[in-house]
Design a protein around this motif. Structure first.
Motif, mmCIF file in Angstrom:
data_model
loop_
_atom_site.group_PDB
_atom_site.id
_atom_site.type_symbol
_atom_site.label_atom_id
_atom_site.label_comp_id
_atom_site.label_asym_id
_atom_site.label_seq_id
_atom_site.Cartn_x
_atom_site.Cartn_y
_atom_site.Cartn_z
ATOM 1 N N LEU A 1 59.108 19.366 24.296
ATOM 2 C CA LEU A 1 59.795 18.536 25.287
ATOM 3 C C LEU A 1 60.195 19.426 26.455
ATOM 4 O O LEU A 1 60.632 20.553 26.260
ATOM 5 N N THR A 2 60.053 18.894 27.667
ATOM 6 C CA THR A 2 60.541 19.598 28.845
ATOM 7 C C THR A 2 61.555 18.710 29.541
ATOM 8 O O THR A 2 61.226 17.601 29.963
ATOM 9 N N PHE A 3 62.790 19.192 29.630
ATOM 10 C CA PHE A 3 63.851 18.455 30.310
ATOM 11 C C PHE A 3 64.032 19.030 31.703
ATOM 12 O O PHE A 3 64.018 20.242 31.896
ATOM 13 N N ARG A 4 64.189 18.139 32.682
ATOM 14 C CA ARG A 4 64.449 18.545 34.064
ATOM 15 C C ARG A 4 65.384 17.517 34.676
ATOM 16 O O ARG A 4 65.686 16.499 34.051
ATOM 17 N N THR A 5 65.847 17.794 35.888
ATOM 18 C CA THR A 5 66.714 16.832 36.553
ATOM 19 C C THR A 5 65.993 16.218 37.735
ATOM 20 O O THR A 5 65.100 16.817 38.319
ATOM 21 N N LYS B 1 69.923 21.748 35.377
ATOM 22 C CA LYS B 1 69.739 22.024 36.801
ATOM 23 C C LYS B 1 69.846 23.523 37.088
ATOM 24 O O LYS B 1 69.090 24.066 37.883
ATOM 25 N N SER B 2 70.781 24.200 36.415
ATOM 26 C CA SER B 2 70.973 25.639 36.637
ATOM 27 C C SER B 2 69.765 26.447 36.157
ATOM 28 O O SER B 2 69.505 27.528 36.659
ATOM 29 N N LYS B 3 69.022 25.918 35.183
ATOM 30 C CA LYS B 3 67.858 26.614 34.626
ATOM 31 C C LYS B 3 66.550 26.171 35.284
ATOM 32 O O LYS B 3 65.524 26.797 35.088
ATOM 33 N N GLY B 4 66.565 25.043 35.995
ATOM 34 C CA GLY B 4 65.339 24.486 36.564
ATOM 35 C C GLY B 4 64.713 23.490 35.607
ATOM 36 O O GLY B 4 64.457 22.356 35.945
ATOM 37 N N GLU B 5 64.461 23.955 34.371
ATOM 38 C CA GLU B 5 64.006 23.066 33.313
ATOM 39 C C GLU B 5 64.298 23.742 31.984
ATOM 40 O O GLU B 5 64.519 24.952 31.924
ATOM 41 N N ILE B 6 64.316 22.946 30.930
ATOM 42 C CA ILE B 6 64.584 23.462 29.597
ATOM 43 C C ILE B 6 63.470 22.983 28.676
ATOM 44 O O ILE B 6 63.165 21.789 28.628
#
Length: 94
Positions: free
Chosen positions: A76-80, A60-65
């Motif tokens: 892979l793109t991780f997001r919340t 969440k602090s990065k927007g996505e990883i």
């Protein structure tokens, strides 16, 4: 690079490895949601469950990883999404 970053990366790629698309998946862009209510449950996942919330906050602090799955090499793109963690990937890359 902090040790926790590697911890999060290992945790997230480990989550991705738990996805079973079966043999019937359609090729193309996919999303999979890891729901907090399930994945942060210590009865189901023990010590791993304790990583869910910090990993969620990190994303969440990065927007996505952006990560690469070490097994298949696919991006892979991780997001919340709310309290959940979502991973986006493309099955054409398998």
């Amino acid at each position: 690079v902090s040790q926790s970053r590697y911890g999060f990366e290992n945790y997230l790629t480990g989550l991705f490895d738990t996805i079973d698309l079966g043999d019937e998946y359609e090729e193309g862009p996919q999303s999979y949601t890891f729901e907090k209510i399930e994945w942060a449950d210590e009865d189901l996942y023990g010590d791993e469950a304790a990583m869910f919330e910090p990993a969620h906050n990190h994303i969440k602090s990065k927007g996505e990883i952006q990560l690469t799955d070490p097994t298949s090499g696919i991006p892979l793109t991780f997001r919340t999404e709310g309290e959940d963690i979502v991973v986006d990937f493309n099955t054409e890359d398998f």
